[in-house]
Design a protein around this motif. Sequence first.
Motif, short mmCIF file in Angstrom:
data_model
loop_
_atom_site.label_atom_id
_atom_site.label_comp_id
_atom_site.label_asym_id
_atom_site.label_seq_id
_atom_site.Cartn_x
_atom_site.Cartn_y
_atom_site.Cartn_z
N ALA A 24 57.18 0.53 39.31
CA ALA A 24 58.05 -0.64 39.40
C ALA A 24 57.33 -1.84 40.00
O ALA A 24 57.71 -2.99 39.75
CB ALA A 24 59.29 -0.31 40.23
N ALA A 25 56.27 -1.59 40.78
CA ALA A 25 55.53 -2.68 41.42
C ALA A 25 54.56 -3.38 40.46
O ALA A 25 53.97 -4.39 40.82
CB ALA A 25 54.76 -2.13 42.62
N GLU A 26 54.39 -2.85 39.27
CA GLU A 26 53.49 -3.46 38.28
C GLU A 26 54.03 -4.81 37.83
O GLU A 26 55.24 -5.05 37.85
CB GLU A 26 53.34 -2.54 37.07
N ALA A 27 53.15 -5.70 37.39
CA ALA A 27 53.56 -7.02 36.91
C ALA A 27 54.56 -6.90 35.77
O ALA A 27 55.54 -7.63 35.72
CB ALA A 27 52.34 -7.82 36.46
N VAL A 28 54.30 -5.98 34.86
CA VAL A 28 55.24 -5.69 33.78
C VAL A 28 55.54 -4.19 33.88
O VAL A 28 54.82 -3.37 33.31
CB VAL A 28 54.65 -6.03 32.39
N PRO A 29 56.56 -3.83 34.64
CA PRO A 29 56.83 -2.41 34.84
C PRO A 29 57.31 -1.74 33.56
O PRO A 29 58.04 -2.33 32.76
CB PRO A 29 57.91 -2.39 35.92
#
Length: 142
Positions: A24-29
């Motif tokens: 979820a912390a990814e730029a585009v989760p």
Amino acid sequence: MTVAHVLIVDDDDADTMMIEEALAAEAVPPVVSRVADGAEALAFLRRQGEYADAPRPDLVLLDLNMPRMGGHEVLLEIKGDDTLKSIPIVVLTTSDALPDITASYVRHANAYVTKPMDLDSFEAAVRRIRRFYAEVAVLPSE
């Protein structure tokens, strides 16, 4: 192709929560689905029963030690199925035992990662796995 959907196959709620938080912390989760054992994973992937409308995942994160059907059995089933075998499967497990590592690769796991014990390292490992498959690897389309 990017990793738009990740299927987590793990019976441990705490580990699953850490994986989900890292993704979820990814730029585009990615979209994340979770099943708690191998039998559910096969039903999900084969779109059976309650999973009739399940999306095909771009990546599977697979634990080895689960009730009903463990990860080694799941690997055999998926990699032996012509409609599923192209889905990348990363074994993400607590075991660092050589027999588990060898057996996973013999059963055609795409990678084997031992779950780090501390939270930061665990989440970093999950992010690196996802980024590799999203940014470096070329994945097949369905």
